[in-house]
Design a protein around this motif. Structure first.
Motif, PDB file in Angstrom:
ATOM      1  N   LEU A  36      37.378  31.478  16.519  1.00  8.16           N
ATOM      2  CA  LEU A  36      37.001  31.440  17.930  1.00  8.16           C
ATOM      3  C   LEU A  36      37.966  30.585  18.739  1.00  8.16           C
ATOM      4  CD1 LEU A  36      34.836  32.188  20.086  1.00  8.16           C
ATOM      5  CD2 LEU A  36      33.638  30.090  19.422  1.00  8.16           C
ATOM      6  N   LEU A  77      37.762  36.460  19.288  1.00  9.79           N
ATOM      7  CA  LEU A  77      37.510  36.417  17.854  1.00  9.79           C
ATOM      8  C   LEU A  77      38.496  37.349  17.163  1.00  9.79           C
ATOM      9  CD1 LEU A  77      33.599  36.676  17.693  1.00  9.79           C
ATOM     10  CD2 LEU A  77      34.972  34.647  17.207  1.00  9.79           C
ATOM     11  N   ALA A  85      30.354  35.337  20.681  1.00  7.50           N
ATOM     12  CA  ALA A  85      31.340  34.799  21.619  1.00  7.50           C
ATOM     13  C   ALA A  85      30.873  34.962  23.062  1.00  7.50           C
ATOM     14  CB  ALA A  85      32.684  35.477  21.409  1.00  7.50           C
TER      15      ALA A  85
END
Length: 344
Positions: free
Chosen positions: A236, A247, A271
Motif C-alpha cells: 500500500l 496496491l 485501499a
C-alpha cells in the motif's frame, strides 16, 4: 408482454418500473429465444459475482424455456460461487461440435473482454449483449439489452425472467441475488436503488436465504486468501496529496501462498476505505510488463473515463484496463492522470 415484476400481490402495482426502450429490447431478445434452439452464454474473463450470476441465471432461464445451453467462461468459476446451481456445468472450452445459434454475452459489451481465445465455434449467427456498463461497442452485437442505471446485469436478467413468464425458482433467484449483492457491495454502494431492493425482495420471496448467500460468498475464505491479502496490503502506498492509494499484486505473491488471481476479488476495497482516499488503484501482474489495472472511486472521479483512455472501461465508480510498463512507471503515469481528474 407482462413487465410488472411481482410474483404475487396486486398485479396493478408495478414493483419494478421499466422504460419503453428497455421493454422493446427485452421483447426483441425474447423473439430471438423463441426462434432458436442452441445458445451459448458467456461473460468476461476473471468473472466476478455479477458475471457468474448473470451467466448462470440466463442459462437456467433458457433451459427452463426448453433450449440447449452451453455455459462458458475462459476462466474457472471462483471458489465462492461454486455453490450456485449450474456452476458445475460451466466449461472453459467450447465443444468442437457446439453448433451455436445464439451467443449471449453478459456483463460486458466488447468482444475482447470475453478473451482473445474465444473459439470460432462459440459464435452463433446472432449475438445478444445483456449488460449495464457505461462503456460498450455499438457494432458488436445484433441485439442489446442495456441499462446503465441498473445496479447489476442480474437486474436485467431478472426482467427477462419475468417477461418470459418463467417461474422464479430458487436456483435462478440465488444466481440473481449473487449478482445484485456483489455488484452493490452488499447493498452499500451508490448504485443501490429502490429497484435493487425491490428485486432483492422478490428474490427472497422466491426462496433466497440472505445469510446462506453471505456465508458462501464472503465468509468461506481459504486461509491462503488471508495470507495473500497480508502480502498485498504491505504494498500500500499513497500519492503526495493522500487522495490516491495504490496496491500491487505480483506473481511471486501467488507462488509463495499457493494461490491465484481468483482470490484477489475485493482487495482493492481496503485501499478505497481509507479516510481521505478518493480513488484506489490496484495493479495485478498479467504478463511480462503487462498489468491488469482496477480503479475504485468514492464518486468524485469518473474512473470509467480514465480506464477508457487506456483501452478499458466500466462504471463511474468501478473500472479497469490493462497497461504495459513497469509497475513504477504505471503508478507515476496514473498518478498524474488521476490528480488532473481530481482537480477538475
Amino acid at each position: 408482454m407482462p413487465m410488472n415484476a411481482s410474483t404475487g400481490g396486486d398485479p396493478a402495482i408495478e414493483l419494478v418500473p421499466t422504460t419503453v426502450e428497455l421493454a422493446d429490447q427485452i421483447e426483441r431478445f425474447l423473439e430471438v429465444i423463441e426462434e432458436n434452439e442452441r445458445f451459448l452464454v458467456v461473460s468476461h474473463t476473471s468473472p466476478d459475482g455479477d458475471a457468474i450470476g448473470s451467466t448462470l441465471s440466463m442459462g437456467l432461464l433458457l433451459e427452463a424455456l426448453g433450449k440447449e445451453v452451453v455455459f462458458y467462461n475462459r476462466d474457472a468459476v471462483p471458489y465462492n460461487f461454486g455453490f450456485l446451481e449450474g456452476a458445475d456445468a460451466m466449461v472453459t472450452e467450447v465443444p468442437a461440435d457446439a453448433d451455436i445459434d445464439v451467443t449471449v454475452v453478459l456483463d460486458c459489451a466488447e468482444p475482447e473482454r470475453i478473451g482473445e481465445e474465444f473459439p470460432e465455434q462459440g459464435w452463433g449467427d446472432t449475438i445478444v449483449v445483456v449488460d449495464h456498463h457505461k462503456t460498450w461497442d455499438a457494432e458488436f452485437a445484433d441485439i442489446y439489452v442495456r441499462d446503465v442505471g441498473a445496479a447489476a446485469t442480474g437486474e436485467l436478467v431478472y426482467r427477462l425472467v419475468v417477461a418470459a413468464g418463467v417461474k422464479l425458482d430458487k436456483p435462478i433467484a440465488e444466481a440473481l441475488y449473487c449478482c445484485v449483492m456483489t455488484d452493490t457491495g452488499s447493498f452499500r454502494y451508490s448504485n443501490t436503488s429502490r429497484t435493487t431492493f425491490r428485486i432483492a425482495g422478490e428474490l427472497i420471496d422466491a426462496g433466497v436465504e440472505p445469510w446462506r448467500m453471505t456465508s458462501h460468498i464472503y465468509e468461506s475464505n481459504p486461509k491462503e486468501r488471508l495470507e495473500l491479502l497480508a502480502l498485498v496490503l504491505n504494498t500500500l502506498e499513497f500519492s503526495h496529496c493522500g487522495r490516491l492509494a495504490f496496491l500491487r499484486i505480483e506473481d511471486e505473491m501467488f507462488e509463495s501462498t499457493g494461490t491465484g488471481p481468483e482470490l484477489t476479488d475485493g482487495f482493492i476495497n481496503y485501499a478505497r476505505s481509507i479516510r481521505g482516499v478518493e480513488v484506489a488503484t490496484q495493479l495485478r501482474e498479467d504478463d511480462e510488463d503487462l498489468w491488469r489495472v482496477s480503479f475504485r472511486s468514492r464518486g468524485k472521479v469518473d474512473v470509467s473515463e480514465l480506464a477508457a483512455k487506456f483501452g478499458g472501461g466500466g462504471h463511474h465508480n468501478a473500472a479497469g484496463c490493462r497497461i504495459e510498463g513497469t509497475s513504477d512507471e504505471i503508478v507515476e503515469k496514473l498518478s498524474q492522470a488521476l490528480v488532473e481528474l481530481l482537480d477538475e
